[in-house]
Design an enzyme around this catalytic site. Structure first.
Site, short mmCIF file in Angstrom:
data_model
loop_
_atom_site.label_atom_id
_atom_site.label_comp_id
_atom_site.label_asym_id
_atom_site.label_seq_id
_atom_site.Cartn_x
_atom_site.Cartn_y
_atom_site.Cartn_z
N GLU A 57 45.96 -20.94 0.86
CA GLU A 57 45.50 -20.81 2.51
C GLU A 57 44.29 -20.31 2.26
OE1 GLU A 57 45.71 -17.33 4.59
OE2 GLU A 57 47.81 -18.24 5.11
N ASP A 116 50.37 -25.42 4.26
CA ASP A 116 48.86 -25.28 4.92
C ASP A 116 47.73 -25.19 3.93
OD1 ASP A 116 49.77 -22.90 4.02
OD2 ASP A 116 48.99 -21.85 5.58
#
Length: 365
Positions: A57, A116
Site C-alpha cells: 500500500e 489495495d
C-alpha cells in the site's frame, strides 16, 4: 544521523516553497517534498506508525505521489524496489516487509498480498506511462491487472468483488459461503482507469458497480456508516433476483468505521462517475456529513455498540473531510486549507493528506 540531517534540509526547502508558492499544484509538490523527506528512505516508503515496516500500500502511495510531483527518479526507485523485493512470481505483491539485516526479500514476514497494494501500484504505473511515456510502465501495469483478475476478482451470480488478499478471507459453512471484504480497498477512480487496459473491462465495470451496491447495504448502526471490514454472503441463485447478497458484521476483523473506512468517501468522490449520480451521492455521502458535524469528530466508532474513540480525527482524516467537501461543491470551491505535513504527522496521516490533495487536483477542471 545522516538521514536526520537530510530530512531536516529537505523539510526546510519544502517550507520555503510553501511560503513562496501559490496554492495550486506547487502546494502539492511542496507537501510531497516534506513527505519524501520524512517517509521515503531511498527506495521504500516507511510506515513510521508501525515499526518502520514497508508495505505494498505504502509503495503504491509513494509511486502515485511521485508521478503527481513529476519526480521520475523517486518513482523509478520505488518501483524497482517494489518489483525486486515485494513482487511474487504470480504478479501480486507480498504485503509487508519488516526491516532486517539482509535488507532483501528475506525481510518479508507475510507473503500474502493486500489487494489495495496491487490496485495502487498498477494505477501509479499507468499514470507514469501517461506522464512520461515508455512501454515498460504500461506492460507492468497490465501484468498486475491480469494477476488481480486471476486471483482476486471473485465473480458471483450478481456481483464481482475484490478479495482483500489471496488467502484468509473466505469462510465455507453448511449452506452458504461468505467472504470478508474491505471496501476501502475499492479505489474507485483506479478501477475505472484500470478497466481501460484490461482484456476484460466488463469485470472491472461490474466490480465498480458491486462496490457501490455493497456500500448501499453497509450503512450500519444509527450512524449509517460503513465498517472497516464486512462479511458478504453473495447471491448465487437463478431466481431472477438482482440483489447481490447480504452483508453483516459477524466475526469481522474490525466492526469500526475507522482508519480503513475513512478512505471510502474520498475514493468515492474522487471518481467523476460517482459524482455524476446525484441520487446515489446523496444516499451514500449523507452519513459522513452527519458524522463530521459532530464537534470534535471522534476518530472511530464501533458500529456494533456505537462506542466512539476518546480522541478526535487525525489531521489526515480531516484532510479527507476537506477533500470530499471540496469535490462535492457545485459552485467553484474556495482553495482548501490543508494540514501541513511535518514531523508531527505519522506516515498514514500524511498519506491521507496527500491522497486528498491529489483527488482535488485530479478533478480541478
Amino acid at each position: 544521523m545522516h538521514r536526520v540531517i537530510k530530512a531536516a534540509l529537505l523539510l526546510s526547502i519544502a517550507f520555503f516553497v510553501v511560503s513562496c508558492s501559490t496554492k495550486d499544484n506547487s502546494e502539492f509538490t511542496s507537501q510531497y517534498i516534506a513527505y519524501k523527506a520524512l517517509f521515503i528512505d531511498g527506495d521504500r516508503v516507511i510506515d513510521t506508525g508501525n515499526d518502520n515496516v514497508s508495505h505494498s500500500e505504502g509503495q503504491g502511495y509513494g509511486m502515485l505521489f511521485a508521478v503527481a510531483a513529476d519526480d521520475k527518479d523517486t518513482f523509478d526507485a520505488l518501483w524497482h524496489w517494489t518489483k525486486r523485493t515485494l513482487m511474487r512470481d504470480d504478479g501480486l505483491f507480498s504485503w509487508r516487509y519488516r526491516p532486517c539485516a539482509d535488507n532483501s526479500a528475506s525481510c518479508i514476514d507475510d507473503p500474502n498480498n493486500a489487494s489495495d497494494g496491487e490496485i495502487l501500484i498498477a494505477w501509479a504505473l499507468l499514470r507514469a506511462h501517461e506522464q512520461w511515456g515508455g512501454s515498460s510502465y504500461l506492460e507492468n501495469a497490465k501484468t498486475i491487472v491480469r494477476a488481480v483478475e486471476q486471483k482476486l476478482l471473485i465473480t458471483n451470480k450478481n456481483s464481482v468483488v475484490l478479495l482483500p488478499g489471496e488467502y484468509g478471507f473466505t469462510s465455507k459453512q453448511v449452506g452458504k459461503n461468505s467472504l470478508q471484504l474491505n471496501l476501502s480497498y475499492w479505489v474507485f477512480p483506479a478501477i475505472t482507469d484500470l478497466a481501460k487496459i484490461s482484456s476484460a473491462p466488463a469485470r472491472w465495470d461490474k466490480l465498480y458497480k458491486s462496490g457501490l451496491a455493497l456500500l448501499s447495504k453497509m450503512q450500519f448502526s444509527s450512524y449509517q456508516l460503513p465498517s472497516d471490514w464486512v462479511r458478504f454472503t453473495p447471491t448465487n441463485t437463478d431466481s431472477g433476483n438482482k440483489d447481490i447478497g447480504t452483508v453483516s458484521l459477524d466475526e469481522v476483523i474490525s466492526p469500526e468505521f475507522g482508519f480503513n473506512a475513512i478512505r471510502i468517501p474520498l475514493q468515492l468522490t474522487w471518481s467523476p462517475q460517482f459524482r455524476e449520480n446525484t441520487q446515489l451521492t446523496e444516499k451514500l455521502l449523507a452519513p459522513y456529513y452527519a458524522w463530521w458535524a459532530i464537534t470534535p469528530t471522534p476518530a472511530t466508532v464501533n458500529l456494533l455498540n456505537e462506542e466512539t474513540a476518546e480522541y478526535e480525527m487525525s489531521e489526515g482524516m480531516k484532510s479527507v473531510q476537506i477533500a470530499v467537501t471540496s469535490l462535492m461543491k457545485t459552485e467553484a470551491p474556495e482553495k482548501p486549507e490543508w494540514p501541513l505535513i511535518d514531523r508531527n504527522m505519522d506516515y498514514y496521516s500524511a498519506s491521507l493528506t496527500l491522497l486528498s490533495m491529489l483527488a482535488v487536483l485530479d478533478n480541478a477542471s
